[in-house]
Design an enzyme around this catalytic site. Structure first.
Site, PDB file in Angstrom:
ATOM      1  N   ASP A 136     -71.602  22.791 -18.294  1.00 27.96           N
ATOM      2  CA  ASP A 136     -70.240  22.176 -18.817  1.00 27.96           C
ATOM      3  C   ASP A 136     -70.014  22.599 -20.218  1.00 27.96           C
ATOM      4  OD1 ASP A 136     -68.201  20.047 -17.435  1.00 27.96           O
ATOM      5  OD2 ASP A 136     -67.795  20.622 -19.516  1.00 27.96           O
ATOM      6  N   HIS A 147     -52.794  23.133  -4.074  1.00 23.50           N
ATOM      7  CA  HIS A 147     -51.819  23.867  -4.826  1.00 23.50           C
ATOM      8  C   HIS A 147     -51.619  25.481  -4.697  1.00 23.50           C
ATOM      9  CE1 HIS A 147     -51.712  19.971  -7.044  1.00 23.50           C
ATOM     10  NE2 HIS A 147     -50.469  20.424  -7.499  1.00 23.50           N
ATOM     11  N   TYR A 156     -51.062  27.153 -12.206  1.00 25.91           N
ATOM     12  CA  TYR A 156     -52.298  26.516 -11.665  1.00 25.91           C
ATOM     13  C   TYR A 156     -52.634  27.097 -10.303  1.00 25.91           C
ATOM     14  CZ  TYR A 156     -55.553  23.062  -9.851  1.00 25.91           C
ATOM     15  OH  TYR A 156     -56.821  22.501  -9.358  1.00 25.91           O
ATOM     16  N   LYS A 181     -55.764  29.663  -8.475  1.00 27.30           N
ATOM     17  CA  LYS A 181     -56.467  29.348  -7.284  1.00 27.30           C
ATOM     18  C   LYS A 181     -56.576  30.447  -6.366  1.00 27.30           C
ATOM     19  CE  LYS A 181     -58.160  25.500  -9.200  1.00 27.30           C
ATOM     20  NZ  LYS A 181     -59.705  25.612  -9.605  1.00 27.30           N
ATOM     21  N   LEU A 212     -67.995  28.971 -19.827  1.00 29.24           N
ATOM     22  CA  LEU A 212     -68.179  29.975 -18.678  1.00 29.24           C
ATOM     23  C   LEU A 212     -68.214  31.417 -18.892  1.00 29.24           C
ATOM     24  CD1 LEU A 212     -65.820  28.402 -15.672  1.00 29.24           C
ATOM     25  CD2 LEU A 212     -68.352  28.954 -15.637  1.00 29.24           C
ATOM     26  N   SER A 268     -57.450  24.875  -4.596  1.00 24.49           N
ATOM     27  CA  SER A 268     -56.738  23.620  -4.595  1.00 24.49           C
ATOM     28  C   SER A 268     -55.687  23.601  -3.536  1.00 24.49           C
ATOM     29  CB  SER A 268     -56.225  23.367  -6.027  1.00 24.49           C
ATOM     30  OG  SER A 268     -55.163  22.462  -6.099  1.00 24.49           O
ATOM     31  N   GLY A 324     -63.163  24.274 -14.720  1.00 31.47           N
ATOM     32  CA  GLY A 324     -61.935  24.978 -14.827  1.00 31.47           C
ATOM     33  C   GLY A 324     -60.916  23.867 -15.245  1.00 31.47           C
TER      34      GLY A 324
HETATM   35  N1  NAD Z   1     -59.195  16.395  -9.586  1.00 30.70           N
HETATM   36  C1  NAD Z   1     -58.806  16.728  -8.330  1.00 30.70           C
HETATM   37  O1  NAD Z   1     -58.008  16.002  -7.667  1.00 30.70           O
HETATM   38  C2  NAD Z   1     -58.787  18.164  -8.129  1.00 30.70           C
HETATM   39  C3  NAD Z   1     -57.725  18.315  -6.891  1.00 30.70           C
HETATM   40  C4  NAD Z   1     -58.028  19.902  -6.627  1.00 30.70           C
HETATM   41  C5  NAD Z   1     -58.728  20.929  -7.325  1.00 30.70           C
HETATM   42  N2  NAD Z   1     -59.419  20.450  -8.387  1.00 30.70           N
HETATM   43  C6  NAD Z   1     -60.224  21.426  -8.987  1.00 30.70           C
HETATM   44  O2  NAD Z   1     -61.621  20.846  -9.138  1.00 30.70           O
HETATM   45  C7  NAD Z   1     -62.432  21.336 -10.272  1.00 30.70           C
HETATM   46  C8  NAD Z   1     -62.611  20.149 -11.170  1.00 30.70           C
HETATM   47  O3  NAD Z   1     -61.458  19.208 -11.438  1.00 30.70           O
HETATM   48  P1  NAD Z   1     -61.739  17.836 -12.107  1.00 30.70           P
HETATM   49  O4  NAD Z   1     -60.530  17.236 -11.867  1.00 30.70           O
HETATM   50  O5  NAD Z   1     -63.264  17.445 -12.256  1.00 30.70           O
HETATM   51  O6  NAD Z   1     -61.689  18.522 -13.647  1.00 30.70           O
HETATM   52  P2  NAD Z   1     -61.953  17.944 -15.086  1.00 30.70           P
HETATM   53  O7  NAD Z   1     -61.121  18.393 -16.329  1.00 30.70           O
HETATM   54  O8  NAD Z   1     -62.193  16.297 -14.979  1.00 30.70           O
HETATM   55  O9  NAD Z   1     -63.452  18.709 -15.012  1.00 30.70           O
HETATM   56  C9  NAD Z   1     -63.583  19.991 -15.365  1.00 30.70           C
HETATM   57  C10 NAD Z   1     -64.628  20.376 -16.237  1.00 30.70           C
HETATM   58  O10 NAD Z   1     -64.831  21.682 -16.356  1.00 30.70           O
HETATM   59  C11 NAD Z   1     -65.293  21.908 -17.548  1.00 30.70           C
HETATM   60  N3  NAD Z   1     -64.734  23.079 -18.145  1.00 30.70           N
HETATM   61  C12 NAD Z   1     -63.415  23.604 -18.217  1.00 30.70           C
HETATM   62  N4  NAD Z   1     -63.364  24.879 -18.453  1.00 30.70           N
HETATM   63  C13 NAD Z   1     -64.558  25.157 -18.808  1.00 30.70           C
HETATM   64  C14 NAD Z   1     -65.082  26.433 -19.507  1.00 30.70           C
HETATM   65  N5  NAD Z   1     -64.441  27.489 -19.784  1.00 30.70           N
HETATM   66  N6  NAD Z   1     -66.548  26.438 -19.742  1.00 30.70           N
HETATM   67  C15 NAD Z   1     -67.562  25.303 -19.413  1.00 30.70           C
HETATM   68  N7  NAD Z   1     -66.900  24.083 -18.984  1.00 30.70           N
HETATM   69  C16 NAD Z   1     -65.663  24.184 -18.668  1.00 30.70           C
HETATM   70  C17 NAD Z   1     -64.607  20.731 -18.516  1.00 30.70           C
HETATM   71  O11 NAD Z   1     -65.129  20.561 -19.690  1.00 30.70           O
HETATM   72  C18 NAD Z   1     -64.597  19.609 -17.643  1.00 30.70           C
HETATM   73  O12 NAD Z   1     -65.908  18.879 -17.792  1.00 30.70           O
HETATM   74  C19 NAD Z   1     -61.156  22.064 -11.061  1.00 30.70           C
HETATM   75  O13 NAD Z   1     -61.488  23.571 -10.602  1.00 30.70           O
HETATM   76  C20 NAD Z   1     -59.874  21.825 -10.357  1.00 30.70           C
HETATM   77  O14 NAD Z   1     -58.789  22.867 -10.422  1.00 30.70           O
HETATM   78  C21 NAD Z   1     -59.522  19.114  -8.657  1.00 30.70           C
END
Ligand code: NAD
Length: 250
Positions: A31, A113, A138, A142, A51, A111, A72
């Site tokens: 991360d 979405h 967004y 995806k 990343l 997602s 992400g």
């Molecule tokens: N939370 C939800 O309800 C939900 C629903 C559908 C999809 N998602 C997907 O699940 C994944 C996780 O979501 P989340 O809610 O935990 O998000 P979040 O923002 O809580 O966690 C994402 C993590 O990714 C890290 N990150 C982002 N860009 C980065 C990069 N370029 N390099 C290294 N680290 C990076 C951030 O520091 C963060 O800790 C995402 O891809 C999101 O689109 C989440």
């Protein structure tokens, strides 16, 4: 020896919910922020950085059996400029590194979405084999992720399983999270199923077995052996009414 697993986005919300379900794997965590130490296995390796850093990615995937990719930008209202690095370039770079280092499988967070317009139009339950129909930038990133993952499978033999996650929160708080809720224990079942399946490449919906759910879980049940046990109806009396039962942007 236990298989090695790279978890990206390890400091994020979904990862915190998933980590207790990843017993039986040697974990490497990546991360841009350091994950909170509580709840991490003592022997977990932590890598901090971007990343899009190819050297870091090469170290991250070296020697791992599989990747669960959650890093992400998760904001449905995010602009292109914020999304392109983490959701587009970062994922493509990760797939390239994984394919180049003999990783067996990448399970990645898509997602609901990616198909949100079907839900917004009231065409529910949304089926996994309908064309993609993103409801926001967004969601479009995806859709790109699903496409570039299928290319990695087709061209490079890397197994890729996409999970169209719904509202992935410990407990639904608002009405719009009820029809697409994915609770933690079902998140564990879904990801473990995606890591174990014999399917080489696919994209699956990821919600709990919610009463009146908007997402057809049939293919995830059939292909991933996903057996969800949670139902948001248990929480329906406790949520705030935010004026909609649509999970996505409509
Ligand atoms: N939370 C939800 O309800 C939900 C629903 C559908 C999809 N998602 C997907 O699940 C994944 C996780 O979501 P989340 O809610 O935990 O998000 P979040 O923002 O809580 O966690 C994402 C993590 O990714 C890290 N990150 C982002 N860009 C980065 C990069 N370029 N390099 C290294 N680290 C990076 C951030 O520091 C963060 O800790 C995402 O891809 C999101 O689109 C989440």
């Amino acid at each position: 020896m236990e298989p090695a697993l790279l978890l990206t986005g390890a400091a994020g919300s979904v990862a915190r919910q998933l980590l207790p379900g990843l017993s039986g794997y040697r974990l490497r965590l990546l991360d841009r922020d350091a994950p909170a130490p509580d709840g991490l296995p003592d022997d977990a390796q932590v890598l901090t950085g971007e990343l899009t850093d190819r050297d870091l990615l090469a170290r991250a995937v070296d020697g791992v059996d599989a990747v669960v990719h959650l890093a992400g930008d998760p904001r449905p209202d995010a602009p292109w400029d914020d999304l392109l690095g983490p959701n587009v370039d970062g994922f493509a770079a990760l797939l390239g590194a994984a394919a180049g280092h003999g990783v067996r499988r990448v399970v990645y967070a898509s997602s609901v979405h990616a198909v949100g317009r079907w839900e917004g139009a009231g065409r529910t339950p949304v089926r996994a084999d309908w064309p993609t129909a993103p409801c926001c930038a967004y969601g479009a990133t995806k859709v790109f992720d699903e496409a570039v993952a299928s290319v990695a499978s087709h061209r490079h033999g890397l197994s890729t399983i996409g999970l169209r996650l719904g509202a992935t929160v410990p407990v639904p708080r608002v009405r719009s999270q009820l029809t697409g809720w994915l609770g933690p224990a079902d998140l564990h079942r879904l990801v473990r199923g995606a890591l174990a399946t014999g399917t080489v490449c696919g994209v699956y919906p990821g919600t709990s077995a919610n009463t009146g759910g908007h997402w057809d879980l049939g293919p995830a049940v059939d292909d991933l052996g996903y057996a969800p046990e949670l139902d948001s109806a248990v929480h329906a009396g406790d949520v705030e009414d935010d004026g909609t039962d649509v999970t996505t942007c409509g």
